[in-house]
Design a protein around this motif. Sequence first.
Motif: not given
Length: 186
Positions: A14-17, A22-24, A156-161, A167-174
């Motif tokens: 839920r938090a990732i979403h 940057s997460v779509r 997970v998909s990002a808002v853009s390529a 997104v990878r970095q944000e998920i790791s940090e989260l």
Amino acid sequence: GAGSQPTITWEDLRAIHTELPSVRAVAPQINSNQPVISETNTWNTQITGTTPDYFIIRNWPVAAGSLFTASDQASAAKNAVIGQTTAENLFEPGVDPIGQIIRIRDAPFTVVGMLERKGQNAMGMDQDDGIYIPLSAFQTRMQRGLGKFVPGRISVSAVSADAIPRVRQEISELLRERHKIDADEE
């Protein structure tokens, strides 16, 4: 890692979403191989419990019918979206699978959609051999235990390529923050 004890929680998902701009889309996938019974045939295939975002992430539209919806997820509707290989093995030639009833673990599911053909993945597995049902229906009918942990994968998909590295970095940090894991720890 594969085969290890799950550590990602439903709250992490839920938090990732909700917390990462940057997460779509985010979609869990919980799988179980099961025999599936139609009116005329039985076929053993992979059942995936997921959310409607899965089809967005995979860029996988239907060839016939429709995908299950957020309201199907909310109500644990027994609706199924099937791959074309599965359709070919469950139904006789000329039979339209849309609206047909299939049984998964003795529970009746209505086929609401058939996905466009994707073919084999990079590992040679037939992506068209599978059934997708609302995650909530999967949890009600097939899942056992693990409670707060996601016992499968998360896509997970990002808002853009261009946003993928961010997104990878944000998920790791989260996840490090939520699970109290220092940057120098695995």
